[in-house]
Design an enzyme around this catalytic site. Structure first.
Site, PDB file in Angstrom:
ATOM      1  CG  HIS A  42      -0.107   0.064   2.464  1.00 54.27           C
ATOM      2  ND1 HIS A  42       0.467  -0.968   3.081  1.00 54.27           N
ATOM      3  CD2 HIS A  42       0.158   1.317   3.189  1.00 54.27           C
ATOM      4  CE1 HIS A  42       1.103  -0.547   4.142  1.00 54.27           C
ATOM      5  NE2 HIS A  42       1.047   0.813   4.343  1.00 54.27           N
ATOM      6  CG  HIS A  51       7.808   5.267   1.818  1.00 52.91           C
ATOM      7  ND1 HIS A  51       7.492   6.328   2.798  1.00 52.91           N
ATOM      8  CD2 HIS A  51       7.749   4.040   2.508  1.00 52.91           C
ATOM      9  CE1 HIS A  51       7.203   5.800   3.820  1.00 52.91           C
ATOM     10  NE2 HIS A  51       7.391   4.514   3.926  1.00 52.91           N
TER      11      HIS A  51
HETATM   12  P1  ATP Z   1       4.728  -3.235  11.526  1.00 53.31           P
HETATM   13  O1  ATP Z   1       4.903  -2.134  12.493  1.00 53.31           O
HETATM   14  O2  ATP Z   1       4.050  -4.437  12.064  1.00 53.31           O
HETATM   15  O3  ATP Z   1       6.239  -3.647  11.088  1.00 53.31           O
HETATM   16  P2  ATP Z   1       3.470  -1.549   9.716  1.00 53.31           P
HETATM   17  O4  ATP Z   1       4.698  -0.703  10.030  1.00 53.31           O
HETATM   18  O5  ATP Z   1       3.307  -1.717   8.155  1.00 53.31           O
HETATM   19  O6  ATP Z   1       3.874  -3.125  10.128  1.00 53.31           O
HETATM   20  P3  ATP Z   1       1.921  -0.025  11.069  1.00 53.31           P
HETATM   21  O7  ATP Z   1       2.913   0.129  12.006  1.00 53.31           O
HETATM   22  O8  ATP Z   1       0.565  -0.273  11.693  1.00 53.31           O
HETATM   23  O9  ATP Z   1       2.191  -1.117  10.294  1.00 53.31           O
HETATM   24  O10 ATP Z   1       1.801   1.051  10.121  1.00 53.31           O
HETATM   25  C1  ATP Z   1       0.930   1.285   9.036  1.00 53.31           C
HETATM   26  C2  ATP Z   1       1.299   2.263   7.975  1.00 53.31           C
HETATM   27  O11 ATP Z   1       1.611   3.498   8.547  1.00 53.31           O
HETATM   28  C3  ATP Z   1       2.549   1.545   7.372  1.00 53.31           C
HETATM   29  O12 ATP Z   1       2.675   2.090   5.994  1.00 53.31           O
HETATM   30  C4  ATP Z   1       3.626   2.496   8.117  1.00 53.31           C
HETATM   31  O13 ATP Z   1       4.911   2.559   7.300  1.00 53.31           O
HETATM   32  C5  ATP Z   1       3.027   3.627   8.380  1.00 53.31           C
HETATM   33  N1  ATP Z   1       3.451   4.243   9.692  1.00 53.31           N
HETATM   34  C6  ATP Z   1       3.599   3.432  10.738  1.00 53.31           C
HETATM   35  N2  ATP Z   1       4.130   4.348  11.795  1.00 53.31           N
HETATM   36  C7  ATP Z   1       4.349   5.616  11.137  1.00 53.31           C
HETATM   37  C8  ATP Z   1       4.584   7.082  11.582  1.00 53.31           C
HETATM   38  N3  ATP Z   1       5.050   7.275  12.833  1.00 53.31           N
HETATM   39  N4  ATP Z   1       4.588   7.936  10.576  1.00 53.31           N
HETATM   40  C9  ATP Z   1       4.369   7.797   9.360  1.00 53.31           C
HETATM   41  N5  ATP Z   1       3.880   6.621   9.015  1.00 53.31           N
HETATM   42  C10 ATP Z   1       3.953   5.732   9.797  1.00 53.31           C
END
Ligand code: ATP
Ligand code: MG
EC number: 3.1.4.58
Length: 195
Positions: free
Chosen positions: A48, A133
């Site tokens: 995504h 990204h």
């Molecule tokens: P995991 O944390 O289990 O490795 P993930 O990062 O894909 O998986 P989430 O942490 O729930 O899952 O994040 C969902 C989306 O939001 C992802 O695309 C992640 O890169 C983005 N994301 C997470 N934290 C942040 C943040 N602090 N700022 C911007 N984008 C974020």
């Protein structure tokens, strides 16, 4: 909604999900990267583009998020295409991602509209500037990396609010709301039929 459910925290983000064809192309690309990189591939169904990461909120706040999204949809941000061909590594986080060639103005309009209406209704968001990204591998260590993928065009026609659950098998994403970008409705319908 029962009070107990309303207080439950959920982890949310707004994103664009690829159509079936783009998802398959990105998944094939991830497979090629995995042959030169150690690390964890993003599962096809999880690929995504994040628009705005909302973070942990109470379930009772979901309605406010959906209302803000309805209003933005009403303003009619135009549909756009994302061209992808560059592969990059974010060394500090060991992430391999696909980059968007030229960030379309409507993508930035959508992100900025979301950021400002969510801030207005009291959500505190990341201060970092938005860098679109598509994460393809995590905990990655790569010997070599093809700098360019076969160019692909991802036709963005809708955006979603997604719940993220962390599980021992990685994140599980569930869409809980969907909004459309403004475009030729006949074209959008035919794209939806192809899925
Ligand atoms: P995991 O944390 O289990 O490795 P993930 O990062 O894909 O998986 P989430 O942490 O729930 O899952 O994040 C969902 C989306 O939001 C992802 O695309 C992640 O890169 C983005 N994301 C997470 N934290 C942040 C943040 N602090 N700022 C911007 N984008 C974020
Ligand atoms: Mg994360």
């Amino acid at each position: 909604m029962a009070e107990e459910t309303r207080q439950k925290a959920v982890r949310l983000f707004f994103a664009i999900w690829p159509d079936k064809e783009t998802c398959m192309q990105l998944d094939r690309l991830t497979g090629r990267l995995a042959s030169v990189c150690e690390g964890r591939k993003t599962k096809a169904e999880n690929i995504h583009l994040t628009l705005v990461f909302v973070g942990e909120v109470n379930a009772s706040q979901v309605e406010a998020l959906c209302r803000a999204a309805d209003e933005i949809e009403g303003h009619g941000v135009r549909a756009f295409d994302l061209v992808i061909e560059r592969i990059c590594v974010w060394k500090r986080k060991n992430i391999v991602y696909a980059e968007i060639n030229e960030v379309p103005r409507p993508l930035m309009d959508l992100v900025e509209a979301l950021q400002s209406s969510l801030s207005l209704v009291g959500f505190s968001l990341e201060e970092r500037s938005y860098k679109p990204h598509i994460t393809l591998m995590r905990n990655a260590s790569c010997k070599t990396l093809p700098e360019r993928a076969e160019p692909m065009v991802w036709r963005a026609r809708e955006w979603v609010l997604v719940k993220s659950d962390q599980t021992s098998d990685g994140p599980v994403y569930t869409p809980i709301g969907r909004w459309f970008l403004k475009g030729d409705q006949r074209m959008i319908n035919s794209l939806n039929h192809q899925r």
